[in-house]
Design an enzyme around this catalytic site. Structure first.
Site, short mmCIF file in Angstrom:
data_model
loop_
_atom_site.label_atom_id
_atom_site.label_comp_id
_atom_site.label_asym_id
_atom_site.label_seq_id
_atom_site.Cartn_x
_atom_site.Cartn_y
_atom_site.Cartn_z
N ARG A 197 0.81 -1.22 0.00
CA ARG A 197 0.00 0.00 0.00
C ARG A 197 0.84 1.27 0.00
O ARG A 197 0.62 2.19 -0.80
CB ARG A 197 -0.92 0.03 1.23
CG ARG A 197 -2.16 -0.79 1.11
CD ARG A 197 -2.55 -1.33 2.48
NE ARG A 197 -1.65 -2.43 2.79
CZ ARG A 197 -1.93 -3.69 2.55
NH1 ARG A 197 -3.11 -4.03 2.10
NH2 ARG A 197 -1.06 -4.65 2.78
N THR A 198 1.77 1.36 0.95
CA THR A 198 2.48 2.63 1.15
C THR A 198 3.33 2.97 -0.07
O THR A 198 3.29 4.09 -0.58
CB THR A 198 3.35 2.56 2.43
OG1 THR A 198 2.52 2.14 3.51
CG2 THR A 198 3.95 3.91 2.76
N LYS A 242 25.44 -4.77 -1.20
CA LYS A 242 26.90 -4.84 -1.42
C LYS A 242 27.66 -4.24 -0.25
O LYS A 242 28.88 -4.07 -0.31
CB LYS A 242 27.28 -4.09 -2.69
CG LYS A 242 26.69 -4.64 -3.97
CD LYS A 242 27.25 -3.85 -5.15
CE LYS A 242 26.59 -4.23 -6.46
NZ LYS A 242 27.00 -3.34 -7.53
N ARG A 291 11.34 4.06 4.05
CA ARG A 291 10.86 3.08 5.04
C ARG A 291 12.05 2.26 5.50
O ARG A 291 12.81 1.75 4.66
CB ARG A 291 9.79 2.17 4.44
CG ARG A 291 9.47 0.98 5.35
CD ARG A 291 8.28 0.19 4.91
NE ARG A 291 7.04 0.89 5.22
CZ ARG A 291 5.83 0.36 5.12
NH1 ARG A 291 5.69 -0.89 4.70
NH2 ARG A 291 4.76 1.07 5.42
N HIS A 333 4.67 6.19 11.67
CA HIS A 333 4.23 6.01 10.28
C HIS A 333 3.21 7.12 10.03
O HIS A 333 2.02 6.90 9.96
CB HIS A 333 3.58 4.62 10.14
CG HIS A 333 3.29 4.19 8.73
ND1 HIS A 333 3.46 5.01 7.63
CD2 HIS A 333 2.82 3.00 8.24
CE1 HIS A 333 3.12 4.33 6.54
NE2 HIS A 333 2.73 3.12 6.88
C1 NCD Z 1 1.71 -0.98 8.29
C2 NCD Z 1 3.19 -0.79 8.41
O1 NCD Z 1 3.96 -1.12 7.52
O2 NCD Z 1 3.57 -0.24 9.43
N1 NCD Z 1 1.26 -1.21 7.00
C3 NCD Z 1 1.00 -0.16 6.20
O3 NCD Z 1 1.83 0.69 5.97
N2 NCD Z 1 -0.25 -0.07 5.71
C4 NCD Z 1 1.19 -1.94 9.26
C5 NCD Z 1 1.70 -3.35 9.21
O4 NCD Z 1 2.68 -3.68 8.55
O5 NCD Z 1 1.09 -4.18 9.90
#
Ligand code: NCD
Length: 296
Positions: free
Chosen positions: A48-49, A76, A98, A126
């Site tokens: 999703r993100t 590497k 991320r 997040h």
């Molecule tokens: C979340 C995350 O990556 O923190 N997912 C997301 O971004 N929608 C929650 C999760 O991984 O459970």
């Protein structure tokens, strides 16, 4: 979200509203960020993100590049900062990061001059997830202030929970955390929200039930003994949901583990579940963040 004030949050959500409508048109593109470069730098998996940041950038006219750690020079032996500074040297205007370590995104922000956007750092924050969740709630229930929100499940390992706690408290919602003792964060008393290990008590009369995934990848030995027991005590099913308000919204950031933290029956209840609305709002919320950071 820590330290972001209510007027800034409202400004982002108001901006996102414009994109929700635009994203439902045949032509979804605007030219507001044409010529700018967005790099998605992901050291953890994402559906999703990552996709929504890519769509957000493209719909604003940006050039978007995706880099996943597995396919980069990180494998590497290059350090995180060297990778970030390399991308920065290519004149990236914004880098979405991320990373599995809390604080990694802040570190990159201090060492580069591109706009750095946190797409999740360890169990810390997040922020754009909290924004899209707030947008979803505001559109469905008309407001945030005064709402009762239960955040349930693996709170200890959840960056989604932390960012939502900051945002919801700032916007005047009343938050209750529901988790078994092993998944309740240490220091929860300092969060300034209610907390309980009893899901029925925690769900009593709430307007929103926000479920969280069991984050096996962050458990480090503490965790759940059995999925069956966990589902029995903390999985959202019809019986537990009946303690919430009649029209309470069901939310989950995804990815869902059906039959672990949520029953298929409630996850797919189109009259109550906002889970796919959250996904839709994610694109608009991220467009708003990009536009407000980079726009004229
Ligand atoms: C979340 C995350 O990556 O923190 N997912 C997301 O971004 N929608 C929650 C999760 O991984 O459970």
């Amino acid at each position: 979200m820590e330290g972001i004030d209510a007027s800034t949050i409202t400004r982002i959500l108001d901006k996102a509203e414009e994109y929700v409508e635009k994203n439902r048109q045949v032509d979804k593109k605007s030219k507001s960020l044409t010529g700018r470069t967005l790099i998605n730098l992901f050291f953890e998996n994402s559906t999703r993100t990552r996709t929504s940041f890519e769509l957000a950038g493209k719909r604003l006219g940006m050039d978007v590049i995706n880099i996943s750690a597995q396919a980069s020079s990180i494998s590497k032996g290059e350090t995180l900062l060297d990778t970030a500074m390399t991308l920065n040297a290519m004149q990236a205007d914004a880098i979405v990061v991320r990373h599995p370590s809390a604080g990694a995104v802040q570190l990159i922000a201090e060492k580069t001059n591109a706009h750095i956007i946190n797409a999740g750092d360890g169990a810390h924050e997040h922020p754009t997830q909290a924004l899209l969740d707030a947008l979803t709630i505001r559109r469905k229930l008309g407001k945030l202030e005064g709402l009762k929100v239960a955040i349930c499940g693996d709170i200890a390992n959840s960056r989604v929970a932390r960012s939502n706690i900051y945002l919801l408290k700032t916007m005047g919602a009343e938050v209750t955390l529901v988790a078994p003792p092993t998944l309740m964060p240490t220091g929860v008393a300092g969060f300034g929200v209610k907390h309980t290990i009893d899901m029925r008590a925690g769900l009593k009369d709430v307007d929103v039930v926000m479920m969280l995934r069991i984050q096996h990848e962050r458990m480090a030995g503490r965790g759940i003994a059995s999925v069956r027991d966990y589902f029995h005590s903390y999985g959202l099913d019809r019986t537990k949901l009946s303690f919430a308000k009649d029209n309470a919204l069901i939310m989950h950031p995804g990815p869902m583990n059906r039959g672990v933290e949520i029953d298929t029956d409630v996850a797919d209840d189109i009259s109550r579940s906002a889970i796919l609305d959250q996904v839709e709002m994610g694109v608009a919320a991220r467009q708003a963040v990009l536009e407000l950071l980079l726009g004229s």
